[in-house]
Design a protein around this motif. Structure first.
Motif, PDB file in Angstrom:
ATOM      1  N   SER A   1       3.136  57.087  44.274  1.00 33.75           N
ATOM      2  CA  SER A   1       3.772  58.403  44.402  1.00 33.75           C
ATOM      3  C   SER A   1       3.477  59.295  43.204  1.00 33.75           C
ATOM      4  O   SER A   1       3.373  60.512  43.340  1.00 33.75           O
ATOM      5  CB  SER A   1       5.285  58.249  44.579  1.00 33.75           C
ATOM      6  N   ASP A   2       3.321  58.670  42.010  1.00 30.66           N
ATOM      7  CA  ASP A   2       3.030  59.462  40.811  1.00 30.66           C
ATOM      8  C   ASP A   2       1.704  60.196  40.940  1.00 30.66           C
ATOM      9  O   ASP A   2       1.584  61.360  40.540  1.00 30.66           O
ATOM     10  CB  ASP A   2       3.010  58.567  39.568  1.00 30.66           C
ATOM     11  N   LYS A   3       0.690  59.510  41.487  1.00 23.54           N
ATOM     12  CA  LYS A   3      -0.621  60.148  41.680  1.00 23.54           C
ATOM     13  C   LYS A   3      -0.509  61.339  42.635  1.00 23.54           C
ATOM     14  O   LYS A   3      -1.132  62.375  42.441  1.00 23.54           O
ATOM     15  CB  LYS A   3      -1.627  59.130  42.222  1.00 23.54           C
ATOM     16  N   PHE A   4       0.276  61.136  43.669  1.00 22.12           N
ATOM     17  CA  PHE A   4       0.461  62.206  44.658  1.00 22.12           C
ATOM     18  C   PHE A   4       1.152  63.411  44.032  1.00 22.12           C
ATOM     19  O   PHE A   4       0.746  64.563  44.260  1.00 22.12           O
ATOM     20  CB  PHE A   4       1.278  61.680  45.844  1.00 22.12           C
TER      21      PHE A   4
ATOM     22  N   HIS B   1       9.592  74.080  42.404  1.00 22.03           N
ATOM     23  CA  HIS B   1      10.662  73.756  43.356  1.00 22.03           C
ATOM     24  C   HIS B   1      10.153  72.816  44.447  1.00 22.03           C
ATOM     25  O   HIS B   1      10.822  71.837  44.798  1.00 22.03           O
ATOM     26  CB  HIS B   1      11.194  75.051  43.980  1.00 22.03           C
ATOM     27  N   THR B   2       8.965  73.115  44.984  1.00 26.90           N
ATOM     28  CA  THR B   2       8.379  72.286  46.044  1.00 26.90           C
ATOM     29  C   THR B   2       8.035  70.895  45.523  1.00 26.90           C
ATOM     30  O   THR B   2       8.280  69.888  46.199  1.00 26.90           O
ATOM     31  CB  THR B   2       7.117  72.962  46.619  1.00 26.90           C
ATOM     32  N   VAL B   3       7.468  70.830  44.336  1.00 28.10           N
ATOM     33  CA  VAL B   3       7.111  69.541  43.737  1.00 28.10           C
ATOM     34  C   VAL B   3       8.357  68.673  43.562  1.00 28.10           C
ATOM     35  O   VAL B   3       8.350  67.478  43.878  1.00 28.10           O
ATOM     36  CB  VAL B   3       6.406  69.744  42.377  1.00 28.10           C
TER      37      VAL B   3
ATOM     38  N   ASN C   1      11.691  64.060  45.166  1.00 29.95           N
ATOM     39  CA  ASN C   1      12.973  63.513  45.581  1.00 29.95           C
ATOM     40  C   ASN C   1      12.881  62.826  46.945  1.00 29.95           C
ATOM     41  O   ASN C   1      13.475  61.764  47.159  1.00 29.95           O
ATOM     42  CB  ASN C   1      14.033  64.617  45.626  1.00 29.95           C
ATOM     43  N   ASP C   2      12.127  63.425  47.860  1.00 27.20           N
ATOM     44  CA  ASP C   2      11.955  62.831  49.190  1.00 27.20           C
ATOM     45  C   ASP C   2      11.293  61.455  49.092  1.00 27.20           C
ATOM     46  O   ASP C   2      11.724  60.490  49.743  1.00 27.20           O
ATOM     47  CB  ASP C   2      11.108  63.741  50.081  1.00 27.20           C
ATOM     48  N   LEU C   3      10.252  61.366  48.264  1.00 30.00           N
ATOM     49  CA  LEU C   3       9.541  60.093  48.120  1.00 30.00           C
ATOM     50  C   LEU C   3      10.421  59.037  47.450  1.00 30.00           C
ATOM     51  O   LEU C   3      10.407  57.866  47.847  1.00 30.00           O
ATOM     52  CB  LEU C   3       8.252  60.299  47.311  1.00 30.00           C
ATOM     53  N   LYS C   4      11.193  59.444  46.453  1.00 32.63           N
ATOM     54  CA  LYS C   4      12.097  58.505  45.787  1.00 32.63           C
ATOM     55  C   LYS C   4      13.126  57.949  46.771  1.00 32.63           C
ATOM     56  O   LYS C   4      13.451  56.765  46.762  1.00 32.63           O
ATOM     57  CB  LYS C   4      12.806  59.189  44.614  1.00 32.63           C
ATOM     58  N   GLN C   5      13.621  58.818  47.640  1.00 36.37           N
ATOM     59  CA  GLN C   5      14.607  58.385  48.633  1.00 36.37           C
ATOM     60  C   GLN C   5      13.995  57.409  49.632  1.00 36.37           C
ATOM     61  O   GLN C   5      14.630  56.419  50.019  1.00 36.37           O
ATOM     62  CB  GLN C   5      15.178  59.602  49.363  1.00 36.37           C
TER      63      GLN C   5
ATOM     64  N   SER D   1      16.351  69.427  57.617  1.00 40.91           N
ATOM     65  CA  SER D   1      16.122  68.683  56.376  1.00 40.91           C
ATOM     66  C   SER D   1      15.349  67.397  56.639  1.00 40.91           C
ATOM     67  O   SER D   1      14.470  67.016  55.851  1.00 40.91           O
ATOM     68  CB  SER D   1      17.455  68.365  55.700  1.00 40.91           C
ATOM     69  N   VAL D   2      15.672  66.718  57.733  1.00 42.18           N
ATOM     70  CA  VAL D   2      14.953  65.487  58.082  1.00 42.18           C
ATOM     71  C   VAL D   2      13.494  65.807  58.374  1.00 42.18           C
ATOM     72  O   VAL D   2      12.589  65.072  57.975  1.00 42.18           O
ATOM     73  CB  VAL D   2      15.615  64.792  59.293  1.00 42.18           C
ATOM     74  N   SER D   3      13.248  66.900  59.059  1.00 44.73           N
ATOM     75  CA  SER D   3      11.869  67.314  59.366  1.00 44.73           C
ATOM     76  C   SER D   3      11.086  67.598  58.093  1.00 44.73           C
ATOM     77  O   SER D   3       9.892  67.290  58.003  1.00 44.73           O
ATOM     78  CB  SER D   3      11.879  68.559  60.265  1.00 44.73           C
ATOM     79  N   ARG D   4      11.760  68.186  57.113  1.00 47.32           N
ATOM     80  CA  ARG D   4      11.089  68.465  55.835  1.00 47.32           C
ATOM     81  C   ARG D   4      10.705  67.182  55.132  1.00 47.32           C
ATOM     82  O   ARG D   4       9.611  67.068  54.558  1.00 47.32           O
ATOM     83  CB  ARG D   4      12.011  69.292  54.937  1.00 47.32           C
ATOM     84  N   LYS D   5      11.578  66.182  55.174  1.00 57.98           N
ATOM     85  CA  LYS D   5      11.262  64.891  54.545  1.00 57.98           C
ATOM     86  C   LYS D   5      10.111  64.199  55.271  1.00 57.98           C
ATOM     87  O   LYS D   5       9.262  63.559  54.644  1.00 57.98           O
ATOM     88  CB  LYS D   5      12.512  64.002  54.543  1.00 57.98           C
ATOM     89  N   LEU D   6      10.069  64.339  56.587  1.00 55.47           N
ATOM     90  CA  LEU D   6       8.958  63.774  57.346  1.00 55.47           C
ATOM     91  C   LEU D   6       7.654  64.471  56.976  1.00 55.47           C
ATOM     92  O   LEU D   6       6.603  63.822  56.851  1.00 55.47           O
ATOM     93  CB  LEU D   6       9.222  63.915  58.849  1.00 55.47           C
ATOM     94  N   ALA D   7       7.711  65.778  56.762  1.00 58.20           N
ATOM     95  CA  ALA D   7       6.519  66.529  56.352  1.00 58.20           C
ATOM     96  C   ALA D   7       6.011  66.037  55.000  1.00 58.20           C
ATOM     97  O   ALA D   7       4.800  65.958  54.763  1.00 58.20           O
ATOM     98  CB  ALA D   7       6.842  68.020  56.292  1.00 58.20           C
TER      99      ALA D   7
END
Length: 304
Positions: free
Chosen positions: A3-6, A19-21, A26-30, A71-77
């Motif tokens: 995830s760090d590379k991404f 803000h987007t980063v 946060n999404d990846l950590k979750q 919000s769920v759709s954003r995490k899927l994106a």
């Protein structure tokens, strides 16, 4: 999970906003926390072991936790972009997130105000009339015109602010507006609004403003009107007739469309008046009409 590379990739190469980063991070950590619960042996070590079942189950858990569909759709994106990056890097052979569909967002009905109340307000027929009547000043006339134009034509805020006096055809009784994607359309003007426009033009001339504004709607000092001014005008007068939290120019646009539909207007005609690119955007107003019919049915039918 690489995830760090991404994160470094979207921060420095894609130049996403801070803000987007942060949101992606946060999404990846979750998601990683979901795959590796604290105090248990990690069930997933390498991204290649992640399947669409893991992602779908995580989404179900999020929905069970009352997270909204948007919000769920954003995490899927986020996951789609993350696994696409890993695929491009040759770290995995398939993108598991591509097999997962986004949850259908909840449809929010357009917020409207009572047509009878707004008509009564504009006609000066409310009980608390002395507080509501638009002052017999240039400002009062301008404020009334703003409400009448938004409610009487369904135009957008940006369209109202961009109107010039030359865009008003007093012979054909139409207003030319510039909508989204720079598409022009002509809006018909009812008799009361037409008379009000004439009064406003005359009053505007009598003000002898030193700075000649480019727009039709102006401030108290003759400068071009701006979004916050229109919001304040709408909020002020809608507060007389509505207790709902949302009081914006778009509420008047929604009210315009819903009123037309309730009175039998063709959906395609409403689409053209609103300047929608396709009919699907206009169909949201049918839901308000259906709810209205249900309410009438419940009140009037003995079996309801």
């Amino acid at each position: 999970m690489f995830s760090d590379k991404f994160i470094q990739y979207i921060k420095h190469e894609k130049r996403f906003s801070a803000h987007t980063v942060t949101a992606y991070e946060n999404d990846l950590k979750q998601f990683i926390a979901y795959l590796n619960p604290s105090g248990s042996t990690p069930s997933v070590i390498h991204p290649s072991e992640v399947s669409h079942h893991h992602i779908r189950n995580w989404m179900v858990q999020l929905m069970d936790e009352k997270l909204n569909a948007r919000s769920v759709s954003r995490k899927l994106a986020t996951l789609r972009k993350y696994f696409k990056f890993l695929l491009q890097q040759g770290l995995i052979t398939a993108n598991p997130a591509s097999k997962v569909s986004s949850p259908r967002p909840d449809k929010k009905l357009p917020v409207i105000v009572d047509t009878d109340k707004i008509t009564a307000m504009l006609d000066g027929r409310l009980d608390n009339e002395e507080d509501v009547v638009f002052p017999h000043t240039f400002k009062g006339l301008r404020d009334k015109l703003v409400i009448e134009m938004l409610f009487g034509t369904g135009m957008r805020l940006a369209e109202l602010l961009s109107i010039k006096e030359d865009d008003i055809d007093t012979y054909e009784r139409t207003i030319k507006v510039l909508g989204k994607r720079n598409k022009q359309r002509l809006l018909p003007v009812n008799n009361e609004l037409f008379e009000l426009i004439g009064q406003y033009i005359e009053a505007k001339k009598n003000q002898n403003f030193h700075n000649n504004s480019l727009t039709f709607i102006v401030t108290d000092k003759g400068a071009n009107a701006y979004p916050k001014l229109i919001y304040l005008i709408v909020q002020k007068y809608l507060s007389y007739i509505s207790t709902q939290n949302k009081k914006s120019p778009h509420v008047l646009r929604h009210t315009f469309a819903t009123t037309l539909l309730n009175n039998g207007a063709n959906l395609n005609a409403i689409k053209e008046l609103l300047g929608h690119a396709n009919l699907s955007a206009t169909q949201i107003y049918t839901h308000n009409s259906v709810e209205r019919l249900k309410s009438i049915y419940k009140q009037a039918h003995p079996k309801a």
